[in-house]
Write an enzyme that holds these catalytic residues in place. Structure first.
Site, PDB file in Angstrom:
ATOM      1  N   GLU A 254      21.729  49.594  11.932  1.00  0.00           N
ATOM      2  CA  GLU A 254      22.672  50.697  12.276  1.00  0.00           C
ATOM      3  C   GLU A 254      23.535  50.435  13.366  1.00  0.00           C
ATOM      4  OE1 GLU A 254      20.807  54.625  12.248  1.00  0.00           O
ATOM      5  OE2 GLU A 254      22.179  55.314  13.718  1.00  0.00           O
TER       6      GLU A 254
ATOM      7  N   GLU B 187      14.253  55.010  14.016  1.00  0.00           N
ATOM      8  CA  GLU B 187      14.246  54.955  15.267  1.00  0.00           C
ATOM      9  C   GLU B 187      12.771  55.814  15.600  1.00  0.00           C
ATOM     10  OE1 GLU B 187      17.886  56.701  16.883  1.00  0.00           O
ATOM     11  OE2 GLU B 187      18.889  54.845  16.581  1.00  0.00           O
TER      12      GLU B 187
END
Length: 527
Positions: free
Chosen positions: A364, A259
């Site tokens: 994820e 991220e």
């Protein structure tokens, strides 16, 4: 007489299949709308996963079904024969194989997951590993490894906290790697009949490499790609891969950053590192790619992005349109956290441009209580399992080649997590009772991971739905001409559906899809 003999052999064969039993679920209900299955040191439910075998004496094709329902079935196995006519009002017709090949399914070996596994007795822990990786379980074939600490750790650490150590002389794996993650990985490999592909993902560089001198909060690598700090950060990847290899674990791939947009948020409260697509592009071209090749790790799969859908088209265009960076890249990683808000057309735009040259992988996903923070674990939540099943299906319908869950096991609170960012997990561990609970999410994962083997190809289909608006499906072709169909029904009523395979004779599967259910179909095709 020959026809009667064929029917006789067929009947015996089907009876033989049905007689192979799974170990049943021991159900327990908490405060949710479905059950969990309880496992401990002496018992855990298993699955019959009957491999299809040709039967020369049987001219009538057959199929296997595996059903999981909100009402309590867990991968219940039955068999049936193809019919000469269709009886369902809702029809799925098989068409042709696409170019989309499946890499697989799995979860993350986080500090929290492996610490939680180790809170069980050795035999209960062994049953948990089996539940994910052995032929008695759902047979994950991909594992994600945080490179250093993340929020699902008990404290903040990197592999080299020595300020200014540009040679990384003090680089060393942590206790969490040596005593928890690596032993769990090795135990998984020992029980698996499949190759397990393992990839690393960094949350933050060591604090001294970052502009804010802190592993949390807004900050990026000091300087510019090609500079001393970026070269050192690339070397850190090499050190990680080598250290795991030295401990008997080969790393298949890495994502360039977990991220990367988190590290551009002021005050971000756990480990992060900020990137733009431009700096990631240049880091790969100037630092990471050359470092991996120079140290004998040019075969390690580099995956870019590793963030949410909304930036996927822009990010892939910036990085993969650059030939110097793109030559080191194998795949694109994406997360699920805003999938309910951002449509799959964002995947389509990137996949249509780059999908023929790079694989796309969901890396994820997890369920959380983001509002109240006190209900992250919902034991037996059917909605959360359904959410998993549908999101996997949607991703695979739009070019994604696999789907990786987040923590494989957490405690009853949804941790440990050093910033109390608790989450749910397909398996929740109750260490006080030395038992663990398989959630509906676990079975949602299993309908894909167990039956849609690595290398399977997505098969297109036509859909003619009249009444079953809550039913959807996706189909795959495996090796040995085996077809797999995964079907979901989100409605409160059952429906009769028909699956048509033009390559079988007869070619109709007529089946009832229960209310609130996941169903896997398995059959031979001939062309």
């Amino acid at each position: 007489m020959a026809g009667l003999q064929a029917v006789f052999f067929h009947s015996v064969f089907i009876l033989g299949i049905i007689s192979v039993q799974s170990g049943p679920c021991i159900p327990q209900r908490f405060d949710q709308d479905s059950i969990v299955c309880v496992c401990n040191s002496t018992y855990c439910d298993t699955y019959a996963n009957i491999d299809l075998e040709p039967n020369p004496a049987n001219p009538i094709p057959y199929y296997n079904t595996y059903m999981t329902t909100r009402s309590g079935l867990r991968m219940e196995h039955k068999s049936g024969s193809f019919d000469l006519t269709k009886t369902g009002e809702n029809v799925f017709t098989i068409k042709k194989a696409t170019g989309q090949r499946i890499k697989g399914f799995g979860g993350a070996f986080t500090d929290a997951a492996t610490l939680t596994m180790n809170s069980l007795s050795p035999q209960a822990r062994s049953n948990l590993i089996d539940a994910y990786f052995s032929s008695k379980g759902i047979e994950y074939n991909i594992g994600r490894i945080p490179m250093g600490s993340c929020d699902f750790s008990t404290h903040v650490y990197s592999y080299d906290d020595t300020d200014g150590d540009f040679s990384l002389e003090h680089f060393s794996l942590a206790e969490e790697d040596l005593n928890h993650k690596i032993p769990a990985i090795k135990d998984a490999m020992a029980v698996s009949r499949r190759n397990i592909s393992l990839f690393g993902s960094p949350w933050s560089s060591p604090y001294w490499m970052k502009t804010n001198l802190n592993m949390t909060g807004r900050g990026s690598i000091i300087g510019e790609p090609g500079g001393e700090y970026y070269k050192t950060w690339a070397k850190y990847f090499v050190k990680f891969i080598q250290a795991y290899k030295d401990n008997g674990v080969n790393i298949w791939g890495v994502t360039t950053q977990n991220e990367p947009t988190d590290g551009d948020i002021p005050g971000f409260n756990f480990q992060c590192l900020g990137w733009t697509p431009q700096t990631q592009r240049d880091f790969i071209a100037k630092d990471l790619g050359p470092a991996l090749e120079a140290n004998g790790f040019g075969n390690v799969k580099v995956m870019i992005f590793d963030d949410q859908r909304e930036l996927l088209p822009y990010w892939t265009n910036v990085v993969l349109s650059d030939t110097e960076a793109a030559k080191y890249v194998s795949g694109v990683a994406v997360h699920w956290y805003i999938d309910l808000l951002v449509p799959p057309s964002f995947i389509d735009r990137a996949y249509e441009k780059f999908g023929s040259d790079y694989f796309f992988l969901n890396t994820e996903a997890c369920e959380q209580d983001l509002i109240n923070k006190n209900r992250s674990v919902l034991l037996g939540s059917w909605y959360r399992g359904e959410h998993y099943f549908k999101d996997i299906m949607q991703d695979l319908q739009h070019g994604i080649s696999g789907w990786i869950d987040w923590n494989m096991a957490l405690n009853m609170e949804g941790g440990p997590n050093w910033v109390n960012n608790f989450a749910d997990s397909p398996i929740i561990v109750n260490a006080d009772k030395d038992e663990f609970y398989k959630q509906p999410m676990y079975y949602a994962m299993g309908h894909y991971s167990k039956f849609v083997t690595p290398g399977s190809v997505v098969v297109s289909h036509d859909k003619n739905i009249t009444t079953a608006k809550g039913v959807d499906a996706i189909f795959f072709r495996r090796d040995r001409d085996i077809m797999i169909g995964n079907i979901v029904n989100i409605d409160e009523q059952s429906y009769n559906i028909t699956v048509v395979d033009p390559n079988t004779q007869p070619n109709y599967i007529n089946i009832e899809i229960p209310a609130k259910s996941f169903v896997t179909l398995q059959w031979f095709t001939t062309s």
